[in-house]
Design a protein around this motif. Structure first.
Motif, PDB file in Angstrom:
ATOM      1  N   ASN A   1       0.832  -1.201   0.000  1.00 58.99           N
ATOM      2  CA  ASN A   1       0.000   0.000   0.000  1.00 58.99           C
ATOM      3  C   ASN A   1       0.866   1.251   0.000  1.00 58.99           C
ATOM      4  O   ASN A   1       1.288   1.726   1.049  1.00 58.99           O
TER       5      ASN A   1
ATOM      6  N   ASP B   1       1.546   0.901  -6.334  1.00 56.71           N
ATOM      7  CA  ASP B   1       1.492  -0.039  -5.201  1.00 56.71           C
ATOM      8  C   ASP B   1       2.424  -1.224  -5.468  1.00 56.71           C
ATOM      9  O   ASP B   1       3.019  -1.356  -6.539  1.00 56.71           O
TER      10      ASP B   1
ATOM     11  N   THR C   1       3.258  -5.961   5.066  1.00 61.02           N
ATOM     12  CA  THR C   1       2.164  -5.012   5.193  1.00 61.02           C
ATOM     13  C   THR C   1       1.586  -5.000   6.603  1.00 61.02           C
ATOM     14  O   THR C   1       1.733  -5.962   7.344  1.00 61.02           O
TER      15      THR C   1
ATOM     16  N   ASP D   1      -5.708  -8.912  -0.116  1.00 60.29           N
ATOM     17  CA  ASP D   1      -4.258  -8.885  -0.331  1.00 60.29           C
ATOM     18  C   ASP D   1      -3.687 -10.300  -0.340  1.00 60.29           C
ATOM     19  O   ASP D   1      -2.839 -10.631  -1.166  1.00 60.29           O
TER      20      ASP D   1
END
Length: 128
Positions: free
Chosen positions: A60, A65, A90, A97
């Motif tokens: 992100n 990205d 992340t 995701d």
């Protein structure tokens, strides 16, 4: 075998922390840090730059990205996943995701922040 690590993450605080952790882990000879995927992609696509052994990639980020970064880097390195271990890193807990990661079976793993020294040692020792 030379072990280099590249961190691509737009979080300044995380960058400061991961720099210290990489140093403490002591398994990587060189470390490269990028605050955005655009700059990292530009450097890594340069024919004079070799791919690092490991990329820790935030997904992100603004402008580009992590998913877009992987897609564009694969255009330059069709055998990307056999040359470099890419870990998605992340703080997101979004199931989407993890689903996207399943579409890229060559990824080395999905890591939740924060990462610790033991995990970095494990990653360094597992380098292809």
């Amino acid at each position: 075998m030379k072990k280099d690590i590249c961190v691509i993450d737009d979080d300044e605080i995380y960058q400061k922390i991961i720099r210290k952790l990489i140093t403490r882990a002591g398994v990587f000879e060189k470390a490269f840090f990028y605050m955005n995927a655009v700059d990292a992609l530009e450097d890594l696509k340069n024919p004079e730059t070799s791919l690092p052994s490991v990329i820790l990639l935030d997904i992100n980020m603004p402008a580009m990205d992590g998913w877009q970064f992987i897609e564009l880097l694969q255009d330059s390195y069709p055998s990307l996943f056999s040359k470099c271990d890419i870990y998605i890193v992340t703080s997101s807990i979004a199931y989407s995701d993890k689903e996207k990661m399943e579409d890229l079976p060559g990824l080395a793993g999905f890591l939740s922040k924060p990462i610790n020294v033991d995990k970095l040692v494990e990653i360094g020792e597992a380098v292809k």
